[in-house]
Every structure is written in C-alpha cells, then in structure tokens.
Design an enzyme around this catalytic site. Structure first.
Site, PDB file in Angstrom:
ATOM      1  N   VAL A 127       0.857  -1.182   0.000  1.00 62.06           N
ATOM      2  CA  VAL A 127       0.000   0.000   0.000  1.00 62.06           C
ATOM      3  C   VAL A 127       0.892   1.230   0.000  1.00 62.06           C
ATOM      4  O   VAL A 127       2.078   1.163   0.302  1.00 62.06           O
ATOM      5  CB  VAL A 127      -0.937   0.023   1.234  1.00 62.06           C
ATOM      6  CG1 VAL A 127      -1.934  -1.097   1.171  1.00 62.06           C
ATOM      7  CG2 VAL A 127      -0.130  -0.052   2.520  1.00 62.06           C
ATOM      8  N   ALA A 180       1.623  -9.650  14.132  1.00 62.27           N
ATOM      9  CA  ALA A 180       0.919 -10.488  13.161  1.00 62.27           C
ATOM     10  C   ALA A 180       0.615 -11.854  13.779  1.00 62.27           C
ATOM     11  O   ALA A 180       1.413 -12.403  14.532  1.00 62.27           O
ATOM     12  CB  ALA A 180       1.764 -10.663  11.907  1.00 62.27           C
ATOM     13  N   TYR A 219      -5.981 -21.537  19.587  1.00 63.54           N
ATOM     14  CA  TYR A 219      -5.321 -20.241  19.515  1.00 63.54           C
ATOM     15  C   TYR A 219      -4.457 -20.010  20.752  1.00 63.54           C
ATOM     16  O   TYR A 219      -3.286 -19.634  20.663  1.00 63.54           O
ATOM     17  CB  TYR A 219      -6.376 -19.143  19.385  1.00 63.54           C
ATOM     18  CG  TYR A 219      -5.830 -17.740  19.430  1.00 63.54           C
ATOM     19  CD1 TYR A 219      -5.059 -17.229  18.390  1.00 63.54           C
ATOM     20  CD2 TYR A 219      -6.093 -16.909  20.518  1.00 63.54           C
ATOM     21  CE1 TYR A 219      -4.564 -15.929  18.435  1.00 63.54           C
ATOM     22  CE2 TYR A 219      -5.603 -15.611  20.567  1.00 63.54           C
ATOM     23  CZ  TYR A 219      -4.835 -15.132  19.523  1.00 63.54           C
ATOM     24  OH  TYR A 219      -4.343 -13.850  19.575  1.00 63.54           O
TER      25      TYR A 219
END
Length: 320
Positions: free
Chosen positions: A37, A72, A143
């Site tokens: 981006v 992340a 998780y």
C-alpha cells in the site's frame, strides 16, 4: 535513529503501533504487509511478504533493525471451520513467530516484543481471583495453545542467543476500528435495541487500544522489560452491564437493558449452541497488572471513560 520492524500493520494493534511510532523523528520503521500500500509516511519502509510461516525469508526486512514488534498472527475466530485448527494456528503463530525471532537474533536485533494473548492464561476467572503474569498457563483452545507454544519457543531463543524478548498478553482490546463483538455491541446500542443484559454481575478486564500501544512503546526500550511477561488492562474492571451503560453514554444513546438473570442467559445460550458467547457476556476474566505497573513504573494513560469516548467518536464518524 532506531530502526524497528513491525508485523501485522494491517491489523488493529499493529496499525496503531505504527501510527504512534511514526510520529517520532528518532524512529525508522519497516512495516510488513501481505499486500503493498502507498499510504505510509516516507519514514516507513514497506516490506511485502506472501505469508508468515516457518519458511518466510526476513533478511532484507531485518537489515539494520534494533527491535521487532511482532503483532501479526492467525487470530482466534468464533466459528472455526478448519479441520485441524491447531495445525493452522501453529503454522503462523508458532512456526512463523519462531522463524522470525531466529532470523532477528542472527541479524543482531536487540529486542523482540511479542503480542501474545490472555488466552495463554485461560478462558475465565472467578471474581476476585485474577490472572497473574507469571502464573502457570492454562490455554483452553487452539489459539491459546499456539500462543503459549510461541512464548515458550521465544524464551528458549532468548536464552540461547541473548536477544531480549518481551511478551505482552492483552485482554480484550477495544478502540477506533474495533470489530467483532465490540462493534456489534456499539451497533445495537446506537440503534436503541433492548438488550437482556441489565443484571450481569461479572468482572472483566479490558484494554483500550491507546493503553496497549503505550505499553508496547514502553517495552521497546525500558531496561526492566527484558525477558519479562506482562499482562495489560485499563486497570478498571467492569461488568458487562456497566460496560454497556458506559458505552451507551459515550455514544449518546443510553443503553436499554432488561434485567434478565445471568443463569437464564447462560442456559438459553447453551441450548442454542452459543455457550462461548454466553461466557464472554456473563463470565468473568480479570487480570492483575501490578507487575506491569511496578516493574515498569507504567500506568494506563487513558481511563475507561476517555477510551470509550474515543471509540464511540470514531464509530459515529465512520457512519456518516
């Protein structure tokens, strides 16, 4: 000038950390994205990676970096569809994180800040018996297990290489741009939808995005943060009922809450197969941040009321 590698810059936390660090003239940032981006300031170097796993090559991105903030992750989702979710979480959260940390240590990175999760501690607490940073982990889902295993691997890398590792376990994060259940809550309140949540007497610790970012920045340089694990919250625990009332005030749309007993909500949610949601609404999850306060001399800069006002203002502006 300090060069810092940031991962997860497209996410809520990573984006906010980038915004905070980019305003400092002493920082040069390397932002890691899956797609390129062009809306970053000139002081930010954009590094594109296809995926984060055990095979990602980080050499060019790590060049000259003294610190890494690794935000992340493959995040927890309410309705998991993978046939082997633990394998998928491990590929990104364990193998990907440890691969980055090993290459960071080889590149001479001094400090590695890892954004983990309170799910490493567990899924809930008894009111008045909060989680502590150095308590025995008890993750209950894939998780949480993957984050725990990543933490364990990072500590071993720190021991072998001398690179300093700092682990931060946030509670539920809210702030401008928040999604999922918190966003749905704001939508319901803004529409004036009556909610059967007026008699919930649980206690939950939350953390404003601004408070979490402030701690991340503190942990990048504070000498006492090296090789420590920290829990983070706003320092003010709320019941679900209190949170809804405060959020309604911040939105200018007073909460319309019906006093349905918790046991009735939990029973109904279980019958409908939504037990996990009822745990989040009716159960308690508290953390003790005394270690964070005392070791770092850190205090959450934002009060709950101030943070909710900022969150509400962003929500309202986005709806215009």
């Amino acid at each position: 000038m300090s060069r810092i590698l940031l991962t997860g810059v497209s996410g809520l936390v990573g984006r906010a950390v980038h915004e905070r660090l980019s305003i400092s003239p002493i920082n040069e940032l390397v932002a890691v994205l899956r797609t390129h981006v062009n809306d970053f300031p000139e002081s930010t170097v954009v590094a594109k990676v296809a995926d984060i796993d055990g095979n990602t090559a980080w050499g060019d991105a790590l060049g000259g970096c003294s610190a890494v903030v690794h935000a992340a992750a493959r995040v927890h989702v309410m309705n998991e569809t993978s046939s082997d979710s633990l394998r998928d979480f491990r590929r990104v959260n364990v193998e990907g994180s440890l691969n980055l940390a090993r290459q960071a240590a080889q590149a001479g990175v001094r400090r590695f800040v890892f954004i983990s999760s309170i799910k490493v501690n567990g899924e809930g607490t008894v009111p008045g018996a909060p989680y502590f940073a150095d308590a025995e982990p008890a993750p209950a889902d894939s998780y949480g297990i993957s984050k725990m295993e990543a933490e364990q691997g990072l500590r071993e890398i720190a021991r072998k290489t001398g690179m300093e590792v700092v682990i931060i376990r946030p509670t539920l994060v809210y702030g401008p741009g928040v999604k999922a259940n918190f966003l749905n809550m704001m939508r319901w309140l803004n529409k004036g939808v009556p909610l059967p949540l007026g008699a919930i007497n649980n206690r939950r610790s939350l953390v404003a995005l601004g408070n979490l970012v402030d701690l991340v920045v503190t942990c990048l340089s504070h000498p006492a943060a090296a090789n420590q694990t920290f829990l983070v919250s706003d320092g003010e625990d709320l019941s679900t009922t209190e949170l809804l009332r405060k959020m309604g005030q911040a939105l200018g749309s007073p909460a319309r809450l019906l006093p349905v007993p918790s046991w009735m909500l939990e029973t109904g949610a279980t019958l409908l197969g939504r037990k996990a949601l009822s745990q989040r609404l009716c159960g308690s999850l508290q953390v003790d941040i005394s270690k964070t306060r005392e070791l770092l001399g850190w205090t959450p800069p934002l009060s709950v009321d101030a943070a909710l006002r900022i969150t509400a203002q962003h929500f309202i502006e986005q709806r215009k």
